[in-house]
Scaffold this active site. Sequence first.
Site, PDB file in Angstrom:
ATOM      1  N   LYS A   9     142.680 -19.583  54.725  1.00  0.00           N
ATOM      2  CA  LYS A   9     141.697 -20.644  55.004  1.00  0.00           C
ATOM      3  C   LYS A   9     141.443 -21.447  53.747  1.00  0.00           C
ATOM      4  O   LYS A   9     141.670 -20.977  52.623  1.00  0.00           O
ATOM      5  CB  LYS A   9     140.376 -20.069  55.526  1.00  0.00           C
ATOM      6  CG  LYS A   9     139.589 -19.155  54.573  1.00  0.00           C
ATOM      7  CD  LYS A   9     138.725 -19.846  53.545  1.00  0.00           C
ATOM      8  CE  LYS A   9     137.991 -18.862  52.647  1.00  0.00           C
ATOM      9  NZ  LYS A   9     137.493 -19.408  51.379  1.00  0.00           N
ATOM     10  N   ASP A 132     133.641 -13.509  55.308  1.00  0.00           N
ATOM     11  CA  ASP A 132     134.592 -14.496  55.838  1.00  0.00           C
ATOM     12  C   ASP A 132     135.334 -13.998  57.079  1.00  0.00           C
ATOM     13  O   ASP A 132     136.035 -14.780  57.727  1.00  0.00           O
ATOM     14  CB  ASP A 132     135.668 -14.825  54.780  1.00  0.00           C
ATOM     15  CG  ASP A 132     135.146 -15.754  53.694  1.00  0.00           C
ATOM     16  OD1 ASP A 132     134.057 -16.329  53.875  1.00  0.00           O
ATOM     17  OD2 ASP A 132     135.845 -15.901  52.675  1.00  0.00           O
TER      18      ASP A 132
HETATM   19  O1  C5P Z   1     131.097 -10.368  52.125  1.00  0.00           O
HETATM   20  P1  C5P Z   1     132.050 -10.281  50.993  1.00  0.00           P
HETATM   21  O2  C5P Z   1     132.431  -8.863  50.662  1.00  0.00           O
HETATM   22  O3  C5P Z   1     133.254 -11.156  51.156  1.00  0.00           O
HETATM   23  O4  C5P Z   1     131.287 -10.856  49.746  1.00  0.00           O
HETATM   24  C1  C5P Z   1     131.718 -10.664  48.423  1.00  0.00           C
HETATM   25  C2  C5P Z   1     130.585 -11.040  47.476  1.00  0.00           C
HETATM   26  O5  C5P Z   1     130.339 -12.448  47.529  1.00  0.00           O
HETATM   27  C3  C5P Z   1     129.266 -10.404  47.831  1.00  0.00           C
HETATM   28  O6  C5P Z   1     129.135  -9.152  47.202  1.00  0.00           O
HETATM   29  C4  C5P Z   1     128.257 -11.406  47.289  1.00  0.00           C
HETATM   30  O7  C5P Z   1     128.102 -11.216  45.898  1.00  0.00           O
HETATM   31  C5  C5P Z   1     128.959 -12.731  47.461  1.00  0.00           C
HETATM   32  N1  C5P Z   1     128.550 -13.461  48.674  1.00  0.00           N
HETATM   33  C6  C5P Z   1     127.279 -14.016  48.749  1.00  0.00           C
HETATM   34  N2  C5P Z   1     126.910 -14.708  49.876  1.00  0.00           N
HETATM   35  C7  C5P Z   1     127.768 -14.888  50.904  1.00  0.00           C
HETATM   36  C8  C5P Z   1     129.077 -14.341  50.831  1.00  0.00           C
HETATM   37  C9  C5P Z   1     129.431 -13.637  49.706  1.00  0.00           C
HETATM   38  O8  C5P Z   1     126.477 -13.870  47.822  1.00  0.00           O
HETATM   39  N3  C5P Z   1     127.390 -15.581  51.971  1.00  0.00           N
END
Ligand code: C5P
Length: 283
Positions: A9, A132
Amino acid sequence: MHVQPAYAKINLSLEIVGSRPDGYHDLVSVMQTVSLADRLRVAATPDIRFTCSDPALASEDNLVVRAARLLRAAYDVREGCHLALEKRIPVAAGLGGGSSDAATTLLILRRLWRLQVGLDELQAIAAELGSDVPFFLVGGTALVEGRGERVTPLRDVPQTWLVLAAPDERLPTATVYGGLTAESFTGGTTTSRLAEAIDGGGALTLGRNGLQAAAFQLSPGAASCFGLLCDLTGGHAILSGSGPTSVGLVASWTEADGVAGRLRARGYWAEAVRTIGRGDDTR
Ligand code: C5P
């Protein structure tokens, strides 16, 4: 044996609109699947097995394995599967490769295990795996809100050629979010207007990325790559997600191929890609 692409993406626009008590951030983004893809082969086996073309990613904590185990536990499935992942999307590059692999795993296993599970239920499992992942169950062009779990499909954009370019480095998402400043937060209107224009039948355009300043602060290589891509596309470029990959908007495949070649000559990873609409997605 099922073989499916797991598309990368890009974020056509990404605004950070607030911090959340759970440590995540509320965002408003328009996301788009593109033709660069990993390949996932799945065969029925008694237990869950995972292999990967990149040995460094062939571990039990790969999102593909976690997706399979979570789905199996949620629906008390007795069967297993062999998941073979061929990686082509760069890792920790802002292109959502791992999240796309996880979503594709959920979609394939729902079919392989003949589960009567609706998209809403699958979205809840996807959200547990990563912010995501819910988007990739839908794909095409979509407005993404909240932490990433609210996904509204938008009308497919006309097929558009783009160039992806990055320095050879990884940028962990959490580190980039950790570098946000007060100026990184915006109201979300640029992105919602872009979503409305696309849904009204408009062409693909680029908005803004609230993670860009923090990513460039952490990665001067990403900033230089973005600068060069801007020069080669008349300023039509944006950072994808938390980077370090930038996306450039061009008018044709020939132009995309030419720009990608010039970026490679300067030592960057670069790919010419086209948009993938929900209609092109066979998962
Ligand atoms: O959800 P995911 O594991 O992909 O997120 C990785 C990191 O990105 C999270 O630990 C957080 O620090 C940050 N994040 C965030 N807000 C979001 C998505 C991700 O702060 N909406």
